[in-house]
Design a protein around this motif. Structure first.
Motif, PDB file in Angstrom:
ATOM      1  N   SER A  25       0.820  -0.791  -0.125  1.00  0.00           N
ATOM      2  CA  SER A  25      -0.375  -0.202  -0.365  1.00  0.00           C
ATOM      3  C   SER A  25       0.559   1.415  -0.229  1.00  0.00           C
ATOM      4  O   SER A  25       0.021   2.221  -0.638  1.00  0.00           O
ATOM      5  CB  SER A  25      -1.215   0.257   1.493  1.00  0.00           C
ATOM      6  N   ARG A  26       2.054   1.024   0.323  1.00  0.00           N
ATOM      7  CA  ARG A  26       2.896   2.196   0.362  1.00  0.00           C
ATOM      8  C   ARG A  26       3.152   2.460  -1.172  1.00  0.00           C
ATOM      9  O   ARG A  26       4.461   3.976  -1.062  1.00  0.00           O
ATOM     10  CB  ARG A  26       4.004   2.100   1.346  1.00  0.00           C
ATOM     11  N   ALA A  27       3.833   1.720  -1.959  1.00  0.00           N
ATOM     12  CA  ALA A  27       4.361   1.589  -3.055  1.00  0.00           C
ATOM     13  C   ALA A  27       3.563   2.677  -4.363  1.00  0.00           C
ATOM     14  O   ALA A  27       2.051   2.814  -4.004  1.00  0.00           O
ATOM     15  CB  ALA A  27       4.332   0.413  -3.733  1.00  0.00           C
ATOM     16  N   PRO A  28       4.030   3.272  -4.548  1.00  0.00           N
ATOM     17  CA  PRO A  28       3.188   4.251  -5.739  1.00  0.00           C
ATOM     18  C   PRO A  28       2.859   3.558  -6.482  1.00  0.00           C
ATOM     19  O   PRO A  28       2.393   1.980  -6.905  1.00  0.00           O
ATOM     20  CB  PRO A  28       4.551   4.909  -6.963  1.00  0.00           C
ATOM     21  N   ARG A  29       1.442   4.498  -7.623  1.00  0.00           N
ATOM     22  CA  ARG A  29       0.390   3.670  -8.105  1.00  0.00           C
ATOM     23  C   ARG A  29       0.808   2.836  -8.577  1.00  0.00           C
ATOM     24  O   ARG A  29       0.057   2.156  -9.544  1.00  0.00           O
ATOM     25  CB  ARG A  29      -0.378   5.110  -8.506  1.00  0.00           C
ATOM     26  N   ASP A  30       1.751   3.534 -10.151  1.00  0.00           N
ATOM     27  CA  ASP A  30       2.341   2.792 -11.026  1.00  0.00           C
ATOM     28  C   ASP A  30       3.413   2.169 -10.585  1.00  0.00           C
ATOM     29  O   ASP A  30       4.516   1.228 -11.545  1.00  0.00           O
ATOM     30  CB  ASP A  30       2.418   3.834 -12.661  1.00  0.00           C
ATOM     31  N   GLY A  31       4.151   2.361  -9.464  1.00  0.00           N
ATOM     32  CA  GLY A  31       5.749   1.539  -9.565  1.00  0.00           C
ATOM     33  C   GLY A  31       5.088   0.007  -8.859  1.00  0.00           C
ATOM     34  O   GLY A  31       4.505  -0.655  -9.557  1.00  0.00           O
ATOM     35  N   ARG A  32       6.094  -0.208  -7.875  1.00  0.00           N
ATOM     36  CA  ARG A  32       6.958  -1.840  -7.960  1.00  0.00           C
ATOM     37  C   ARG A  32       5.204  -2.152  -7.084  1.00  0.00           C
ATOM     38  O   ARG A  32       4.648  -1.468  -6.380  1.00  0.00           O
ATOM     39  CB  ARG A  32       7.661  -1.856  -6.475  1.00  0.00           C
ATOM     40  N   PHE A  33       4.403  -4.121  -7.580  1.00  0.00           N
ATOM     41  CA  PHE A  33       3.830  -3.986  -7.405  1.00  0.00           C
ATOM     42  C   PHE A  33       4.321  -5.982  -7.228  1.00  0.00           C
ATOM     43  O   PHE A  33       5.775  -6.409  -7.789  1.00  0.00           O
ATOM     44  CB  PHE A  33       2.704  -4.260  -8.388  1.00  0.00           C
ATOM     45  N   ILE A  34       4.174  -6.492  -6.416  1.00  0.00           N
ATOM     46  CA  ILE A  34       4.370  -8.489  -5.716  1.00  0.00           C
ATOM     47  C   ILE A  34       4.124  -8.965  -7.125  1.00  0.00           C
ATOM     48  O   ILE A  34       4.830  -9.911  -7.956  1.00  0.00           O
ATOM     49  CB  ILE A  34       3.664  -8.331  -4.475  1.00  0.00           C
ATOM     50  N   GLU A  35       2.406  -8.941  -7.626  1.00  0.00           N
ATOM     51  CA  GLU A  35       1.775  -9.649  -8.855  1.00  0.00           C
ATOM     52  C   GLU A  35       0.959  -9.099  -9.361  1.00  0.00           C
ATOM     53  O   GLU A  35       0.435  -8.248  -9.166  1.00  0.00           O
ATOM     54  CB  GLU A  35       1.513 -11.270  -7.996  1.00  0.00           C
TER      55      GLU A  35
END
Length: 177
Positions: A25-35
């Protein structure tokens, strides 16, 4: 680490489509994601939603919290219903077979509604096209009738002028002696 199921914007300016992702939830909208679970394209009618169903159910059961929009998308695809039924199985309220039959019945009903909406939209398009064609035909016929009327009036005027010229011509001829 609080995990969210949310949309990541993709696509061109003024023509966005989205990836449905699992992200911190702390990552930017279009940034890093898990899956990446799937995609969502709101530009088509009806909106196109592709989701990896099993992985979405897994992440919901693990505790990932969907945003409001993702909750609606997951609900549309039946992920939240499947999670609800599997929780009932865990608690012993119903068996796995009962849960599967309920889910299949819901899925068939949902498909029937979607197909009915698509056929209704197709029929509306066809009737609208037929009405436009009928209106264009009426306008065309009225224009053709008006042109034919003008041609007939012009022909009558030409005949009348020719007749008046013939009557006037013998009077103008000198008499032979």
């Amino acid at each position: 680490m609080p995990v969210k199921i949310r949309l990541a914007r993709q696509g061109k300016k003024r023509y966005a489509h989205y990836a449905i992702v699992i992200a911190d939830s702390r990552a930017p909208r279009d940034g890093r994601f898990i899956e990446k679970l799937g995609t969502y394209d709101p530009n088509t009618n009806p909106a196109k939603i592709d989701i990896n169903f099993d992985r979405a159910v897994y992440w919901i059961q693990t505790g990932a919290q969907p945003t409001d929009t993702c909750r609606n998308l997951l609900s549309t695809k039946g992920v939240l219903l499947k999670d609800h039924l599997l929780r009932g199985v865990k608690k012993g309220a119903l068996t796995l077979e009962q849960a599967e039959t309920k889910f299949e019945a819901w899925k068939n009903e949902k498909e029937a509604k979607l197909n009915a909406q698509k056929t209704a939209a197709d029929n509306n398009k066809k009737t609208a096209a037929a009405k436009r064609l009928e209106a264009e035909t009426k306008v065309k016929e009225s224009k053709l009738a008006e042109q034919a009327k003008k041609k007939a009036e012009a022909a009558e005027a030409a005949k009348a002028q020719a007749a008046s010229e013939e009557q006037a011509a013998p009077a103008d001829e000198p008499k032979a002696e």
